[in-house]
Design an enzyme around this catalytic site. Structure first.
Site, PDB file in Angstrom:
ATOM      1  N   SER A 102     -14.394 -84.849  54.414  1.00 59.43           N
ATOM      2  CA  SER A 102     -15.417 -86.242  53.936  1.00 59.43           C
ATOM      3  C   SER A 102     -15.236 -87.961  53.821  1.00 59.43           C
ATOM      4  CB  SER A 102     -14.844 -85.720  51.880  1.00 59.43           C
ATOM      5  OG  SER A 102     -13.665 -86.012  51.718  1.00 59.43           O
ATOM      6  N   THR A 131      -1.271 -88.980  64.356  1.00 58.53           N
ATOM      7  CA  THR A 131       0.131 -88.530  63.798  1.00 58.53           C
ATOM      8  C   THR A 131      -0.008 -87.039  65.010  1.00 58.53           C
ATOM      9  OG1 THR A 131      -0.811 -86.475  62.597  1.00 58.53           O
ATOM     10  CG2 THR A 131      -0.538 -88.153  60.760  1.00 58.53           C
ATOM     11  N   GLU A 132       1.711 -86.316  65.069  1.00 59.76           N
ATOM     12  CA  GLU A 132       1.595 -85.638  65.994  1.00 59.76           C
ATOM     13  C   GLU A 132       0.851 -84.612  65.534  1.00 59.76           C
ATOM     14  OE1 GLU A 132       5.542 -83.544  65.546  1.00 59.76           O
ATOM     15  OE2 GLU A 132       5.727 -84.631  63.800  1.00 59.76           O
ATOM     16  N   VAL A 171      -0.364 -80.701  64.470  1.00 58.19           N
ATOM     17  CA  VAL A 171       0.925 -79.620  64.263  1.00 58.19           C
ATOM     18  C   VAL A 171      -0.063 -78.300  64.174  1.00 58.19           C
ATOM     19  CG1 VAL A 171       1.894 -80.818  62.668  1.00 58.19           C
ATOM     20  CG2 VAL A 171      -0.742 -79.623  62.393  1.00 58.19           C
ATOM     21  N   ASP A 215      -3.446 -84.272  46.421  1.00 55.85           N
ATOM     22  CA  ASP A 215      -5.403 -83.496  46.444  1.00 55.85           C
ATOM     23  C   ASP A 215      -4.724 -81.680  47.857  1.00 55.85           C
ATOM     24  OD1 ASP A 215      -7.754 -81.937  48.418  1.00 55.85           O
ATOM     25  OD2 ASP A 215      -7.767 -84.296  49.173  1.00 55.85           O
ATOM     26  N   ASN A 238      -4.484 -78.773  53.299  1.00 54.79           N
ATOM     27  CA  ASN A 238      -3.552 -79.495  53.859  1.00 54.79           C
ATOM     28  C   ASN A 238      -2.429 -78.739  54.149  1.00 54.79           C
ATOM     29  OD1 ASN A 238      -5.787 -81.277  53.521  1.00 54.79           O
ATOM     30  ND2 ASN A 238      -5.456 -81.499  50.730  1.00 54.79           N
ATOM     31  N   ASP A 271      -2.460 -85.032  55.021  1.00 58.78           N
ATOM     32  CA  ASP A 271      -3.201 -85.645  54.180  1.00 58.78           C
ATOM     33  C   ASP A 271      -2.596 -86.151  53.090  1.00 58.78           C
ATOM     34  OD1 ASP A 271      -5.664 -87.260  53.198  1.00 58.78           O
ATOM     35  OD2 ASP A 271      -7.099 -84.984  53.244  1.00 58.78           O
TER      36      ASP A 271
END
Length: 648
Positions: A340, A445-446, A448, A488, A493, A507
């Site tokens: 979003s 970020t790293e 995942v 959220d 996530n 997130d």
């Protein structure tokens, strides 16, 4: 003579290929494949080479003119993976690739069984273009390649090196092809599980101006009107089955399947605040929205349209400066996720670490108020919102939450705080923030590994139980221990990595704090619900301003019943079966009463809190988890009371 020899070569090769095709078809019809098909292809390849050698020698005596020769049995099959048959994949790979090569993209395609659709083995990264097609490291390869008639590598059983008419192995490569090969070599070797962009996502420019965004909402309103007329006409000709179960939003003709498609297309295009509301609909259960509509709205979680390259690069240059690429060894220009607020790209730092760069859509933060107003106009016009939702109050809360989510520097700070809180946790981990590539509109970020939890249904019961148990415990700790919650519950996530047997938490834009004044009362309500104490629930509900004390008896009973139903999971020491529980159906039957008779909106904190708690329960329900919950809440309650006493 040379022309006749050339024609003979082509004729014989065509006959050999035709024979091979007929034999393969017959073998497949008989259910035979694998090594037998490989043997047939090897014989055909050898025959072709022998023909080429014989006629090449004759040709060399007659004329220096060159004729076509194929270095591989099927160059298109070797270099254009998207069109290959699954049953012959292993044979083709062994014939056309070296053993050291990583599995091709289709090895984890969306059509396979189990949790594989959630991730792809992405070692041969896709070029910009059609998703799912792998490109040759040598650039574009034609169906036929020129070969020297006296090629020393053309002996049977040896793969021949390909030459062009100018006798140079590089003569036919353009600068673009060479650059692509260099980039392919520089690309990172990806992790075995990687999120992939939805096939529904399209490259479309984000409408930045207020007028441009308003035009999209206006078009949606007109489309919804026509769709509602069609739905009313259809229902008048085919009345609904009175015995069928209806969801809360089923009564509105504006929310037909056709209109749901219109809404999703518009939301995925404009993105921002409007799409965020669509994502909230995507994680509701059957009691709120019927399964057909839920499946349509489910697309908004990962299939938002993504920015064109020019628009995306402008955002990066404005935020990180024109030399931001100097910090990277590689940057994937096509995103692997689009949501979003922004889209996510794969990159690799100079030191070799893979990272995920989230880039915010331009104009999203500035358009929150206008987007929310436009969307509410459409919803009110279409009568989609049931009475009693207090939409004005809901929208004010939504505006504030979205404004916070658009601040990527705040999100980075929240992620660092959660990473510190969970640094020693054996099951959860938070990816590290890369500060040098962060700004108000860019968050890095790293990277995942793993797949989102809505794709974890194929895991064993034991693993699903462990995942869900830890999620509920974390939910209680966030509220009653940290008093700092990521609110959220989007399934994407939570990424489960089967190799590490851990869940990555992603997130943190929707993270918020809760005051002690709120949690002191709320934990008492949950405690009373677990003990099935109606009087205590009523008393604390009035203290928290869920109720005024002047509600009609029907409203009071419905409110108390709903809370006691939610407390059922924490009431019994026996394993609670989330897969077969009737909690949502029971509450579904109470919603119309509460919407009709509610006098005041609920406390502001409960919008995000109940979204998180409800989403956590939905994860447990979707994964059909089964485990006792009473002990986990009793531990949370005793720890809370102990800390409360220590602070007094």
């Amino acid at each position: 003579m040379a022309a006749m020899l050339g024609d003979a070569i082509m004729l014989i090769k065509g006959f050999v290929k035709l024979t091979q095709a007929a034999v393969e078809t017959h073998l497949q019809h008989l259910g035979l494949s694998g090594e037998l098909l490989m043997a047939v292809r090897a014989l055909q390849s050898t025959a072709t080479e022998q023909v080429g050698m014989v006629f090449g020698q004759v040709q060399g005596q007659e004329t220096p003119e060159e004729y076509y020769s194929e270095s591989l049995d099927d160059p298109e099959g070797a270099f254009h993976f998207s069109g290959m048959r699954a049953e012959s994949a292993s044979a083709d790979v062994s014939a056309a690739s070296s053993p050291e090569q990583s599995p091709p993209p289709w090895a984890h395609a969306a059509g396979s069984e189990g949790p594989a659709p959630a991730y792809v083995a992405s070692a041969p990264f896709r070029e910009g273009g059609v998703l799912g097609q792998a490109a040759s490291p040598l650039g574009r390869v034609n169906g036929r390649l020129f070969a020297s008639p006296r090629d020393p590598f053309s002996a049977p059983g040896l793969q021949r090196r390909v030459y062009h008419q100018d006798q140079s192995s590089m003569g036919g490569l353009t600068a673009e092809d060479i650059e692509k090969a260099r980039q392919a070599k520089a690309r990172p070797e990806s992790k075995p599980h990687k999120q992939a962009l939805s096939e529904h996502a399209r490259e479309r420019k984000v409408p930045v101006t207020r007028i441009g965004r308003l035009a999209n909402f206006g078009g949606l309103a007109v489309g919804l009107g026509f769709g509602a007329l069609a739905e009313v006409a259809k229902k008048s000709l085919r009345p609904d089955d009175p015995s069928g179960k209806k969801a809360v939003l089923d009564s509105s003709p504006f929310l037909s399947e056709a209109n749901a498609e219109r809404i999703v297309r518009t939301l995925c295009k404009v993105r921002g605040a409007a799409l965020k509301l669509g994502q909230m609909l995507s994680i509701q259960d059957d009691a709120f929205i019927n399964p057909h509509l839920a499946k349509i709205f489910d697309r908004v979680r990962q299939s938002a349209d993504f920015m064109p390259l020019k628009q995306m690069m402008k955002t990066l240059n404005n935020d990180l400066g024109p030399n931001w690429r100097d910090k990277l060894e590689y940057f994937e220009e096509r995103p692997f996720a689009a949501a979003s607020i922004g889209q996510v790209h794969l990159a690799r730092l100079k030191g070799g670490r893979e990272v995920a760069m989230k880039i915010q859509y331009p104009g999203v933060a500035q358009s929150i108020n206008s987007d929310v107003n436009n969307l509410m106009t459409v919803l009110n016009m279409s009568n989609m919102l049931p009475e009693g939702l207090f939409p004005e109050h809901l929208i004010d809360v939504l505006r504030r939450e979205l404004a916070l989510e658009c601040d990527y520097q705040r999100e980075a700070a929240c992620a660092r705080r959660f990473r510190e809180l969970l640094k020693d946790h054996p099951f959860f981990y938070v990816p590290e923030i890369v500060d040098e590539l962060c700004s108000p509109h860019v968050l890095t970020t790293e990277l995942v590994s793993g797949f989102p939890l809505d794709q974890a249904e194929g895991l064993s019961q034991e693993i699903r139980n462990e995942i869900c148990y830890n999620i509920l415990v974390l939910c209680l700790r966030e509220l009653f221990e940290f008093q700092f919650m990521q609110t959220d519950p989007n399934w994407s996530n939570f990424f489960y990595d089967p190799e590490l047997h851990k869940v990555a938490l992603l997130d943190f834009g929707a993270t918020r704090e809760f005051d002690r004044s709120f949690t002191d009362l709320y934990i008492q309500i949950i405690r009373a619900a677990a003990n099935q104490d109606r009087e205590a629930v009523l008393k604390k509900s009035i203290e928290m301003k869920f109720l005024t004390g002047y509600e009609v008896k029907a409203m009071e009973d419905a409110h108390l019943d709903a809370i006691l139903i939610l407390g059922e999971a924490f009431a019994s020491e026996e394993p609670f079966d989330f897969g077969t529980q009737s909690t949502t159906e029971k509450i579904h039957n109470l919603i119309p009463i509460m919407l009709k008779h509610r006098l005041v909106p609920p406390p502001e904190e409960t919008y995000s809190l109940h979204r998180k708690m409800g989403g956590s329960f939905l994860i447990c329900s979707k994964l059909k988890a089964r485990f006792p919950c009473k002990a986990m809440f009793e531990e949370a309650y005793s720890n809370y009371c102990r800390r409360q006493a220590e602070q007094q």
